[in-house]
Design a protein around this motif. Structure first.
Motif, mmCIF file in Angstrom:
data_model
loop_
_atom_site.group_PDB
_atom_site.id
_atom_site.type_symbol
_atom_site.label_atom_id
_atom_site.label_comp_id
_atom_site.label_asym_id
_atom_site.label_seq_id
_atom_site.Cartn_x
_atom_site.Cartn_y
_atom_site.Cartn_z
ATOM 1 N N LEU A 45 7.607 -11.823 -2.339
ATOM 2 C CA LEU A 45 7.517 -10.426 -1.896
ATOM 3 C C LEU A 45 8.754 -9.635 -2.302
ATOM 4 C CD1 LEU A 45 6.041 -10.946 1.662
ATOM 5 C CD2 LEU A 45 4.828 -10.608 -0.485
ATOM 6 N N PRO A 46 8.607 -8.359 -2.650
ATOM 7 C CA PRO A 46 7.358 -7.621 -2.776
ATOM 8 C C PRO A 46 6.573 -8.102 -4.000
ATOM 9 C CG PRO A 46 9.172 -6.247 -3.491
ATOM 10 C CD PRO A 46 9.768 -7.527 -2.967
ATOM 11 N N ALA A 47 5.275 -8.254 -3.830
ATOM 12 C CA ALA A 47 4.417 -8.805 -4.882
ATOM 13 C C ALA A 47 3.427 -7.749 -5.356
ATOM 14 C CB ALA A 47 3.666 -10.028 -4.357
ATOM 15 N N THR A 48 3.381 -7.538 -6.659
ATOM 16 C CA THR A 48 2.425 -6.597 -7.227
ATOM 17 C C THR A 48 1.055 -7.251 -7.246
ATOM 18 O OG1 THR A 48 4.130 -5.609 -8.611
ATOM 19 C CG2 THR A 48 1.846 -5.220 -9.261
ATOM 20 N N THR A 49 0.078 -6.590 -6.626
ATOM 21 C CA THR A 49 -1.272 -7.154 -6.568
ATOM 22 C C THR A 49 -2.249 -6.398 -7.445
ATOM 23 O OG1 THR A 49 -1.744 -5.830 -4.604
ATOM 24 C CG2 THR A 49 -0.990 -8.095 -4.257
ATOM 25 N N ASP A 50 -2.020 -5.124 -7.641
ATOM 26 C CA ASP A 50 -2.873 -4.309 -8.504
ATOM 27 C C ASP A 50 -1.993 -3.363 -9.294
ATOM 28 O OD1 ASP A 50 -5.504 -5.034 -8.408
ATOM 29 O OD2 ASP A 50 -6.112 -3.515 -6.960
ATOM 30 N N SER A 51 -2.291 -3.247 -10.563
ATOM 31 C CA SER A 51 -1.577 -2.309 -11.406
ATOM 32 C C SER A 51 -2.585 -1.707 -12.371
ATOM 33 C CB SER A 51 -0.457 -3.024 -12.168
ATOM 34 O OG SER A 51 0.249 -2.110 -12.959
ATOM 35 N N THR A 52 -2.883 -0.447 -12.149
ATOM 36 C CA THR A 52 -3.798 0.260 -13.036
ATOM 37 C C THR A 52 -2.995 1.309 -13.794
ATOM 38 O OG1 THR A 52 -4.349 1.985 -11.442
ATOM 39 C CG2 THR A 52 -5.659 -0.035 -11.351
ATOM 40 N N GLY A 53 -3.645 2.063 -14.611
ATOM 41 C CA GLY A 53 -2.948 3.117 -15.331
ATOM 42 C C GLY A 53 -2.515 4.256 -14.432
ATOM 43 N N THR A 54 -3.063 4.296 -13.209
ATOM 44 C CA THR A 54 -2.763 5.427 -12.330
ATOM 45 C C THR A 54 -1.957 5.068 -11.090
ATOM 46 O OG1 THR A 54 -4.878 5.140 -11.182
ATOM 47 C CG2 THR A 54 -4.848 6.652 -13.064
ATOM 48 N N GLU A 55 -1.862 3.774 -10.756
ATOM 49 C CA GLU A 55 -1.098 3.381 -9.571
ATOM 50 C C GLU A 55 -0.741 1.897 -9.601
ATOM 51 O OE1 GLU A 55 -3.770 4.462 -6.411
ATOM 52 O OE2 GLU A 55 -4.739 2.509 -6.428
ATOM 53 N N VAL A 56 0.255 1.558 -8.769
ATOM 54 C CA VAL A 56 0.692 0.165 -8.598
ATOM 55 C C VAL A 56 0.689 -0.132 -7.105
ATOM 56 C CG1 VAL A 56 2.626 -1.437 -8.850
ATOM 57 C CG2 VAL A 56 2.142 0.201 -10.665
ATOM 58 N N THR A 57 0.126 -1.281 -6.719
ATOM 59 C CA THR A 57 0.122 -1.702 -5.314
ATOM 60 C C THR A 57 1.001 -2.934 -5.164
ATOM 61 O OG1 THR A 57 -2.105 -0.844 -4.997
ATOM 62 C CG2 THR A 57 -1.315 -2.420 -3.368
ATOM 63 N N GLU A 58 1.920 -2.883 -4.189
ATOM 64 C CA GLU A 58 2.801 -4.010 -3.891
ATOM 65 C C GLU A 58 2.670 -4.389 -2.420
ATOM 66 O OE1 GLU A 58 6.630 -3.926 -6.806
ATOM 67 O OE2 GLU A 58 6.785 -2.789 -4.954
ATOM 68 N N VAL A 59 2.490 -5.684 -2.168
ATOM 69 C CA VAL A 59 2.515 -6.208 -0.802
ATOM 70 C C VAL A 59 3.968 -6.441 -0.439
ATOM 71 C CG1 VAL A 59 1.869 -8.152 0.672
ATOM 72 C CG2 VAL A 59 0.232 -7.253 -0.987
ATOM 73 N N THR A 60 4.389 -5.901 0.716
ATOM 74 C CA THR A 60 5.791 -5.988 1.104
ATOM 75 C C THR A 60 6.052 -6.973 2.245
ATOM 76 O OG1 THR A 60 5.472 -4.069 2.556
ATOM 77 C CG2 THR A 60 6.293 -3.647 0.323
ATOM 78 N N ALA A 61 5.061 -7.243 3.085
ATOM 79 C CA ALA A 61 5.241 -8.175 4.206
ATOM 80 C C ALA A 61 3.880 -8.526 4.785
ATOM 81 C CB ALA A 61 6.125 -7.558 5.296
ATOM 82 N N GLY A 62 3.867 -9.553 5.621
ATOM 83 C CA GLY A 62 2.618 -9.914 6.281
ATOM 84 C C GLY A 62 2.827 -10.995 7.323
ATOM 85 N N THR A 63 1.917 -11.027 8.289
ATOM 86 C CA THR A 63 1.944 -12.056 9.321
ATOM 87 C C THR A 63 0.525 -12.523 9.618
ATOM 88 O OG1 THR A 63 1.805 -10.437 11.119
ATOM 89 C CG2 THR A 63 4.027 -11.187 10.476
ATOM 90 N N LEU A 64 0.429 -13.740 10.091
ATOM 91 C CA LEU A 64 -0.823 -14.314 10.563
ATOM 92 C C LEU A 64 -0.504 -15.035 11.862
ATOM 93 C CD1 LEU A 64 -3.817 -15.182 10.240
ATOM 94 C CD2 LEU A 64 -2.988 -17.144 8.911
ATOM 95 N N SER A 65 -1.182 -14.638 12.930
ATOM 96 C CA SER A 65 -0.998 -15.271 14.225
ATOM 97 C C SER A 65 -2.307 -15.954 14.615
ATOM 98 C CB SER A 65 -0.611 -14.221 15.274
ATOM 99 O OG SER A 65 -0.524 -14.825 16.549
ATOM 100 N N ILE A 66 -2.252 -17.269 14.875
ATOM 101 C CA ILE A 66 -3.435 -18.038 15.269
ATOM 102 C C ILE A 66 -3.205 -18.610 16.664
ATOM 103 C CG2 ILE A 66 -4.959 -19.975 14.706
ATOM 104 C CD1 ILE A 66 -4.008 -19.694 11.781
ATOM 105 N N ASP A 67 -4.107 -18.266 17.590
ATOM 106 C CA ASP A 67 -4.037 -18.787 18.954
ATOM 107 C C ASP A 67 -4.669 -20.183 19.004
ATOM 108 O OD1 ASP A 67 -2.925 -16.399 19.812
ATOM 109 O OD2 ASP A 67 -4.868 -15.558 20.420
ATOM 110 N N PRO A 68 -4.289 -21.013 19.987
ATOM 111 C CA PRO A 68 -4.881 -22.345 20.111
ATOM 112 C C PRO A 68 -6.402 -22.338 20.254
ATOM 113 C CG PRO A 68 -2.918 -22.205 21.466
ATOM 114 C CD PRO A 68 -3.201 -20.807 20.957
ATOM 115 N N ASP A 69 -6.965 -21.228 20.783
ATOM 116 C CA ASP A 69 -8.418 -21.166 20.948
ATOM 117 C C ASP A 69 -9.127 -20.693 19.674
ATOM 118 O OD1 ASP A 69 -7.906 -18.457 20.881
ATOM 119 O OD2 ASP A 69 -8.746 -18.032 22.847
#
Length: 146
Positions: A45-69
């Protein structure tokens, strides 16, 4: 011989109960916890996930929370930058149910539909997702305990 048969008749149910109650089962509790996003498709991170001629998308952070249930919440922050423009922040989030499908694989099923497949790698998780906010194609997220 009769004693052995009687002993076998009494011990057999105990063996069946022991097998049925063994710890070899898998449940969401096996992967419960809070995870943070390390990389997307192997790019830190930051990771480029989409890059077109008109825009660039970068993922900057993320979380995943899993409960025991098995309930889970995923949140991913990203920026989309139009060519010649300023970055526009975004947040993708979903909730759903996590299910262990084997000792090393699991699925995430978002409440809004779909299904993501993941694998357990030691303490880390990898999961392939299709999140159109960040990419037109599926991406692999690698997460580690927070």
């Amino acid at each position: 011989m009769k004693r052995r048969l009687i002993a076998l008749v009494f011990l057999l149910p105990i063996g069946i109960i022991a097998i049925a109650c063994s710890d070899d089962t898998t449940s969401p509790a096996d992967i419960a916890g809070l995870y943070r996003l390390l990389d997307v498709d192997g790019e830190t991170l930051p990771a480029t996930t989409d890059s077109t001629g008109t825009e660039v998308t970068e993922v900057t952070a993320g979380t995943l929370s899993i409960d025991p249930d098995g309930r889970y919440t995923m949140a991913i922050t990203y920026e989309t930058t139009p060519t010649g423009g300023a970055p526009v922040p975004g947040l993708y989030s979903e909730e759903g149910i996590a299910t262990m499908t084997s000792e090393s694989t699991f699925t995430l099923e978002p409440n809004l539909g779909g299904s993501w497949t993941g694998i357990v790698e030691g303490a880390n998780l990898r999961v392939a997702v299709l999140i159109t906010d960040i990419s037109d194609t599926s991406v692999e997220l690698r997460l580690t305990p927070a």
